[in-house]
Design a protein around this motif. Structure first.
Motif, PDB file in Angstrom:
ATOM      1  N   GLY A   1      22.178  26.713 -15.490  1.00 16.73           N
ATOM      2  CA  GLY A   1      22.206  27.962 -16.238  1.00 16.73           C
ATOM      3  C   GLY A   1      20.849  28.542 -16.546  1.00 16.73           C
ATOM      4  O   GLY A   1      20.753  29.577 -17.226  1.00 16.73           O
ATOM      5  N   GLY A   2      19.784  27.924 -16.046  1.00 15.35           N
ATOM      6  CA  GLY A   2      18.439  28.392 -16.364  1.00 15.35           C
ATOM      7  C   GLY A   2      17.744  29.037 -15.189  1.00 15.35           C
ATOM      8  O   GLY A   2      18.351  29.355 -14.160  1.00 15.35           O
ATOM      9  N   SER A   3      16.442  29.245 -15.333  1.00 21.52           N
ATOM     10  CA  SER A   3      15.617  29.861 -14.303  1.00 21.52           C
ATOM     11  C   SER A   3      14.916  28.785 -13.495  1.00 21.52           C
ATOM     12  O   SER A   3      14.729  27.648 -13.962  1.00 21.52           O
ATOM     13  N   LEU A   4      14.506  29.148 -12.294  1.00 23.28           N
ATOM     14  CA  LEU A   4      13.715  28.249 -11.471  1.00 23.28           C
ATOM     15  C   LEU A   4      12.259  28.313 -11.934  1.00 23.28           C
ATOM     16  O   LEU A   4      11.658  29.391 -11.965  1.00 23.28           O
ATOM     17  N   SER A   5      11.700  27.168 -12.302  1.00 24.40           N
ATOM     18  CA  SER A   5      10.312  27.098 -12.739  1.00 24.40           C
ATOM     19  C   SER A   5       9.494  26.373 -11.685  1.00 24.40           C
ATOM     20  O   SER A   5       9.908  25.318 -11.183  1.00 24.40           O
ATOM     21  N   ILE A   6       8.326  26.915 -11.361  1.00 22.71           N
ATOM     22  CA  ILE A   6       7.445  26.347 -10.350  1.00 22.71           C
ATOM     23  C   ILE A   6       6.097  26.047 -11.005  1.00 22.71           C
ATOM     24  O   ILE A   6       5.520  26.909 -11.666  1.00 22.71           O
TER      25      ILE A   6
ATOM     26  N   ARG B   1      -0.230  23.571 -14.130  1.00 17.85           N
ATOM     27  CA  ARG B   1      -0.206  24.969 -14.563  1.00 17.85           C
ATOM     28  C   ARG B   1       1.099  25.622 -14.136  1.00 17.85           C
ATOM     29  O   ARG B   1       1.629  25.349 -13.050  1.00 17.85           O
ATOM     30  N   ASP B   2       1.627  26.452 -15.000  1.00 18.80           N
ATOM     31  CA  ASP B   2       2.836  27.204 -14.667  1.00 18.80           C
ATOM     32  C   ASP B   2       2.488  28.273 -13.646  1.00 18.80           C
ATOM     33  O   ASP B   2       1.581  29.087 -13.868  1.00 18.80           O
ATOM     34  N   LEU B   3       3.214  28.275 -12.535  1.00 15.08           N
ATOM     35  CA  LEU B   3       2.951  29.251 -11.476  1.00 15.08           C
ATOM     36  C   LEU B   3       3.871  30.456 -11.562  1.00 15.08           C
ATOM     37  O   LEU B   3       3.424  31.600 -11.583  1.00 15.08           O
ATOM     38  N   ALA B   4       5.174  30.196 -11.591  1.00 15.10           N
ATOM     39  CA  ALA B   4       6.123  31.308 -11.547  1.00 15.10           C
ATOM     40  C   ALA B   4       7.455  30.869 -12.114  1.00 15.10           C
ATOM     41  O   ALA B   4       7.783  29.675 -12.164  1.00 15.10           O
ATOM     42  N   ARG B   5       8.234  31.851 -12.545  1.00 16.01           N
ATOM     43  CA  ARG B   5       9.601  31.640 -13.012  1.00 16.01           C
ATOM     44  C   ARG B   5      10.464  32.716 -12.360  1.00 16.01           C
ATOM     45  O   ARG B   5      10.152  33.907 -12.437  1.00 16.01           O
ATOM     46  N   ILE B   6      11.546  32.272 -11.700  1.00 15.86           N
ATOM     47  CA  ILE B   6      12.437  33.204 -11.006  1.00 15.86           C
ATOM     48  C   ILE B   6      13.811  33.094 -11.634  1.00 15.86           C
ATOM     49  O   ILE B   6      14.467  32.047 -11.552  1.00 15.86           O
ATOM     50  N   ASP B   7      14.262  34.169 -12.259  1.00 11.15           N
ATOM     51  CA  ASP B   7      15.519  34.146 -13.012  1.00 11.15           C
ATOM     52  C   ASP B   7      16.749  34.259 -12.115  1.00 11.15           C
ATOM     53  O   ASP B   7      17.833  33.814 -12.496  1.00 11.15           O
ATOM     54  N   SER B   8      16.595  34.861 -10.941  1.00 12.67           N
ATOM     55  CA  SER B   8      17.771  35.196 -10.131  1.00 12.67           C
ATOM     56  C   SER B   8      18.268  34.049  -9.270  1.00 12.67           C
ATOM     57  O   SER B   8      19.332  34.148  -8.658  1.00 12.67           O
ATOM     58  N   VAL B   9      17.529  32.938  -9.201  1.00 17.70           N
ATOM     59  CA  VAL B   9      17.944  31.809  -8.371  1.00 17.70           C
ATOM     60  C   VAL B   9      19.213  31.190  -8.942  1.00 17.70           C
ATOM     61  O   VAL B   9      19.305  30.942 -10.141  1.00 17.70           O
ATOM     62  N   GLU B  10      20.182  30.932  -8.080  1.00 19.05           N
ATOM     63  CA  GLU B  10      21.458  30.382  -8.530  1.00 19.05           C
ATOM     64  C   GLU B  10      21.457  28.856  -8.429  1.00 19.05           C
ATOM     65  O   GLU B  10      20.466  28.240  -8.008  1.00 19.05           O
ATOM     66  N   GLU B  11      22.580  28.248  -8.807  1.00 18.31           N
ATOM     67  CA  GLU B  11      22.634  26.803  -9.009  1.00 18.31           C
ATOM     68  C   GLU B  11      22.290  26.018  -7.751  1.00 18.31           C
ATOM     69  O   GLU B  11      21.590  25.005  -7.807  1.00 18.31           O
TER      70      GLU B  11
END
Length: 296
Positions: free
Chosen positions: A195-200, A216-226
C-alpha cells in the motif's frame, strides 16, 4: 532511444525460476517440477541454464540472438534451494541454500560450476536462515554481491571483488530491501511496502562522508503497484522499474492492462520517465531489454 521504451526479447514456453543479465546477455534458469511423493527419494534433476543476447544491427537498433532458440550452458545442481543467480563482467554466479541454512556460492565455468569462498559476514544473525527469500544475490563490477536479511537488524551486504569481501549494512530506513543492486560505485536498495510508495536509496562506496548510515534517499515513486520488477541500466547509470496497471473497477469492457515504466537517474535521483511504456525498436542501452521479462 526515448525514455520508457522497451521491447519483448523472445517468447518462452516456461517461466524461469531465476534470471540475471550482464552487458548484452540475459541468463535464465529453468527447473523441472518436483517428483511425486512416491519418487521423493530420487536425486532431483539438474537445473537448466540458458541465455539469449542482444546484438546491434544498425546504429540504435538491436535484435535478439540466437533467433528462435536459446543458448545452452552447464547445468546447475538440482540439489538444495536456489536463492538466485547474478551476472557481471566476472561471470555468472549462483547462490545455493541448504536445508541447514548454509549457503554455497558457485561460478559458471566452461565445463561446469566451481565453488567459491562464500561471504564473510561481520556478525551472527538473530536466527538461522530458513528460506531463500532471506538472501539477495546481485552482480557488481568485477564480482558479485550477496545480502543476508535479518529480522532484527538491517540486512548485511557482502560484496566480492577479486578475492576480497567488503561488508556494508542496508539502510536503516529500509532494513529488508526487496531489491539490491550495484551500478558503478553505488549500491542501490529499493522497496515498496504494501500500500505504499516505491523508495529508492543509494550508498556510494567511494568513501564520501554522509550523515547517518551513509545511505541517501534517491527517489520515491507513488504510482508503482504491488507487483513490480526493476533492473539497473549500467550504461545510463539509471534504474528502470516496470509494473502492470490493471483497469480500475468499473472500467469499460475490453480495457486492457497497461505496462508501466519509470526510469530513475542513480546520480541525481531525478525521475527521467514515468508513464506507460512504449514498445518500439530494440533499445540502444544493451542491458535494458531484459525488462521485457521482468514484467511478464
Amino acid at each position: 532511444t526515448p525514455f520508457g521504451t522497451i521491447r519483448v526479447a523472445t517468447d518462452l514456453m516456461r517461466v524461469p525460476v531465476a534470471v540475471a543479465a550482464a552487458d548484452a546477455r540475459f541468463y535464465m534458469v529453468f527447473q523441472d517440477p518436483a517428483p511425486p511423493p512416491a519418487f521423493a527419494h530420487l536425486k532431483p534433476p539438474p537445473r537448466r541454464v540458458q541465455s539469449i543476447s542482444a546484438v546491434q544491427i544498425t546504429q540504435g537498433r538491436w535484435a535478439t540472438r540466437p533467433f528462435g532458440r536459446l543458448d545452452v550452458h552447464p547445468f546447475l545442481p538440482g540439489e538444495g534451494g536456489l536463492v538466485g543467480i547474478a551476472a557481471s563482467d566476472a561471470g555468472l554466479f549462483a547462490l545455493m541454500l541448504s536445508d541447514a541454512g548454509d549457503t554455497t556460492l558457485l561460478r559458471m565455468e566452461p565445463d561446469g560450476w566451481s565453488e567459491l569462498p562464500g561471504p564473510v559476514w561481520g556478525r551472527t544473525p538473530s536466527r538461522l536462515p530458513r528460506s531463500s527469500q532471506e538472501f539477495r544475490i546481485f552482480g557488481v563490477p568485477g564480482g558479485v554481491g550477496v545480502a543476508r536479511l535479518d529480522e532484527v537488524r538491517p540486512a548485511e551486504i557482502a560484496i566480492r571483488t577479486g578475492e576480497a569481501w567488503t561488508q556494508v549494512d542496508a539502510p536503516t530506513a529500509d532494513p529488508r530491501p526487496d531489491l539490491i543492486a550495484m551500478v558503478g560505485h553505488s549500491v542501490v536498495a529499493a522497496s515498496r511496502p504494501p500500500g505504499g510508495s516505491l523508495s529508492i536509496r543509494a550508498l556510494s562506496l567511494r568513501g564520501e562522508e554522509l550523515p547517518g548510515d551513509g545511505w541517501r534517499d534517491l527517489a520515491r515513486i507513488d504510482s508503482v503497484e504491488e507487483v513490480w520488477g526493476a533492473a539497473p541500466l549500467a550504461s545510463s547509470n539509471a534504474l528502470a522499474v516496470v509494473w502492470h496497471r490493471k483497469p480500475p473497477a468499473g472500467a469499460p469492457e475490453g480495457e486492457l492492462t497497461r505496462r508501466m515504466m519509470a526510469e530513475v537517474s542513480l546520480g541525481t535521483g531525478r525521475v527521467l520517465f514515468e508513464g506507460e511504456a512504449s514498445s518500439g525498436s530494440p533499445v540502444s542501452r544493451k542491458d535494458a531489454w531484459l525488462l521485457g521479462l521482468a514484467v511478464s
